[in-house]
Design a protein around this motif. Structure first.
Motif, PDB file in Angstrom:
ATOM      1  N   ILE A  45     -98.787 -37.822 -45.831  1.00 42.54           N
ATOM      2  CA  ILE A  45     -99.670 -36.831 -45.193  1.00 42.54           C
ATOM      3  C   ILE A  45     -99.303 -35.422 -45.654  1.00 42.54           C
ATOM      4  O   ILE A  45    -100.189 -34.587 -45.931  1.00 42.54           O
ATOM      5  N   ILE A  48    -100.660 -34.827 -49.105  1.00 40.88           N
ATOM      6  CA  ILE A  48    -102.106 -34.582 -49.051  1.00 40.88           C
ATOM      7  C   ILE A  48    -102.386 -33.167 -48.550  1.00 40.88           C
ATOM      8  O   ILE A  48    -103.216 -32.445 -49.108  1.00 40.88           O
ATOM      9  N   TRP A  57    -110.041 -34.947 -46.082  1.00 47.31           N
ATOM     10  CA  TRP A  57    -110.352 -36.358 -45.814  1.00 47.31           C
ATOM     11  C   TRP A  57    -110.678 -37.117 -47.107  1.00 47.31           C
ATOM     12  O   TRP A  57    -110.421 -38.315 -47.218  1.00 47.31           O
ATOM     13  N   THR A  60    -107.479 -38.181 -48.561  1.00 47.05           N
ATOM     14  CA  THR A  60    -106.967 -39.322 -47.797  1.00 47.05           C
ATOM     15  C   THR A  60    -107.604 -40.618 -48.287  1.00 47.05           C
ATOM     16  O   THR A  60    -106.923 -41.639 -48.476  1.00 47.05           O
ATOM     17  N   LEU A  91    -102.538 -43.074 -42.303  1.00 42.44           N
ATOM     18  CA  LEU A  91    -103.212 -42.066 -43.118  1.00 42.44           C
ATOM     19  C   LEU A  91    -104.649 -41.848 -42.652  1.00 42.44           C
ATOM     20  O   LEU A  91    -105.122 -40.710 -42.531  1.00 42.44           O
ATOM     21  N   TYR A  92    -105.350 -42.949 -42.386  1.00 38.67           N
ATOM     22  CA  TYR A  92    -106.752 -42.859 -42.011  1.00 38.67           C
ATOM     23  C   TYR A  92    -106.937 -42.110 -40.695  1.00 38.67           C
ATOM     24  O   TYR A  92    -107.791 -41.225 -40.572  1.00 38.67           O
ATOM     25  N   SER A  95    -106.910 -38.335 -40.518  1.00 38.09           N
ATOM     26  CA  SER A  95    -108.143 -37.626 -40.885  1.00 38.09           C
ATOM     27  C   SER A  95    -109.337 -38.005 -40.022  1.00 38.09           C
ATOM     28  O   SER A  95    -110.250 -37.208 -39.825  1.00 38.09           O
TER      29      SER A  95
END
Length: 411
Positions: A45, A48, A57, A60, A91-92, A95
């Motif tokens: 994260i 990113i 996003w 991601t 991760l999902y 976002s």
């Protein structure tokens, strides 16, 4: 799909390097703890977040997709499935979440990804996208449905689940069932729970029966996570008292108040009163089970059976230091609706607490005495409280800590 050329050279190298390092860490050891996976997720994260690119996003999605492709290429997904799912979810959800409204750009990106990977067994996208389905607008549902309908190749199990659900959202019940029926041998009850839940919300009981008959050909005693929906169907369509009794006998095996509300919502007022009276008798004989006690107390409150509630309190040990929410709610309702019935409970409660001979129980006992004083005032018999208090202090005059607690309440 996002490509490396939309990033500057430094950020592109950092992102790809981070993904490959993460993949190696996930597949290099035989055992990885959840704590280690959390640390790895946070590192990803941060990578990113530090990239010079918007929207985040989209990065991601790229990160998850590339990580999944590494696992697919090396055929390591099945071996380390728990690890990959942990990272994908972390991760999902950084976002997106269930409340996220998908923009047109995000919708187009997800739809393209889903269609492109419709035949990929280990694609993470059907499962991840499922969290958005309850907030989709009708036009978005139609857009996704049309895109899915144009997929000509063989589709994976996970894509079939999502395609079936989107079809159901779009009012295509027969097609939704057909997609699942073709994979009947693979179906897991939990995977198709959202489908049955949607049918349940729409009160599509005949369709629910058809789905059970089609997807579960062999006669079964239970349906796993779908069992509550099956039982509600049986309750709705039970035509005789005997059929109803079968439903409620099953309920009594694992009593639950929320399921009671579901199963009884189709009963008339009179039928419900009769059923509650019967269930209370049965539950009273099962009070050695925690689930039965909770359901019993919630039913007593729901039916406002305060006289039975008083008996329950007086016959069963009641310690407010360890009181359950269900029992506390019942007592609070009695104090408000039937204070006359609550008074004997507090008399008994005070003695039991004092006899436990600990500071914390003395504190609760003194608090109970203050509640008792208010109850006597509520029923216009406040003259009875002072004689009781005098006797109490005399009986426990050697319990100095308790007397001190009474003084703290000005008693």
């Amino acid at each position: 799909m996002i490509h490396s050329y939309v990033l500057n050279e430094i950020n592109s190298a950092q992102l790809n390097s981070s993904i490959y390092r993460l993949y190696n860490k996930l597949t290099a050891t035989r055992y990885v703890t959840n704590r280690s996976l959390e640390v790895l997720t946070q590192e990803a994260i941060q990578t990113i977040d530090s990239a010079d690119f918007q929207p985040k996003w989209l990065l991601t999605i790229f990160y998850i997709d590339q990580l999944a492709k590494y696992s697919q290429a090396d055929k390591t997904y099945d071996l380390y499935e728990r690890r990959f799912l942990f990272i994908f979810d972390g991760l999902y959800r950084d976002s997106f979440n269930e409340e996220t409204y998908l923009t047109e750009e995000a919708m187009a990106t997800f739809t393209k990804l889903l269609v492109e990977q419709a035949a990929v067994p280990d694609s993470p996208w059907p499962r991840l996208f499922q969290i958005h389905t309850k907030r989709l607008e009708p036009r978005q549902i139609e857009y996704i449905y049309e895109a899915f309908s144009n997929v000509a190749e063989e589709i994976s199990y996970s894509f079939a689940l999502l395609y079936s659900y989107i079809s159901l959202l779009n009012g295509k019940e027969d097609q939704a069932l057909s997609l699942l029926s073709a994979r009947r041998h693979q179906l897991i009850e939990l995977d198709i729970y959202p489908h049955f839940q949607l049918l349940q919300e729409r009160q599509r009981w005949f369709a629910i029966k058809q789905w059970f008959d089609t997807l579960f050909i062999k006669q079964r005693q239970t349906f796993g996570s779908l069992q509550p929906i099956w039982e509600e169907y049986k309750a709705v369509h039970a035509k005789t008292a005997k059929e109803q009794d079968v439903v409620w006998r099953r309920w009594l095996v694992t009593p639950n108040f929320q399921r009671f509300l579901q199963l009884s919502q189709h009963l008339t007022k009179e039928e419900k009163q009769i059923r509650i009276a019967h269930l209370l008798i049965k539950l009273k004989n099962q009070l050695y089970q925690t689930e039965s006690v909770r359901a019993y107390e919630q039913l007593l409150l729901y039916a406002q059976e305060y006289e039975q509630a008083q008996e329950h309190f007086l016959l069963n040990e009641f310690d407010p230091v360890k009181i359950r929410p269900e029992k506390k709610a019942l007592l609070e309702a009695m104090k408000k609706e039937r204070p006359d019935l609550a008074i004997p409970i507090y008399h008994q409660l005070i003695i039991r607490l004092v006899e436990k001979k600990s500071r914390v129980h003395y504190q609760h006992a003194a608090l109970a005495v203050s509640h008792l004083k208010k109850l006597y005032t509520t029923v216009n018999t406040s003259e009875k409280f002072e004689p009781f208090l005098t006797r109490l202090k005399k009986q426990y005059r050697t319990y100095k800590a308790f007397i001190e607690e009474l003084k703290s309440f000005e008693l």
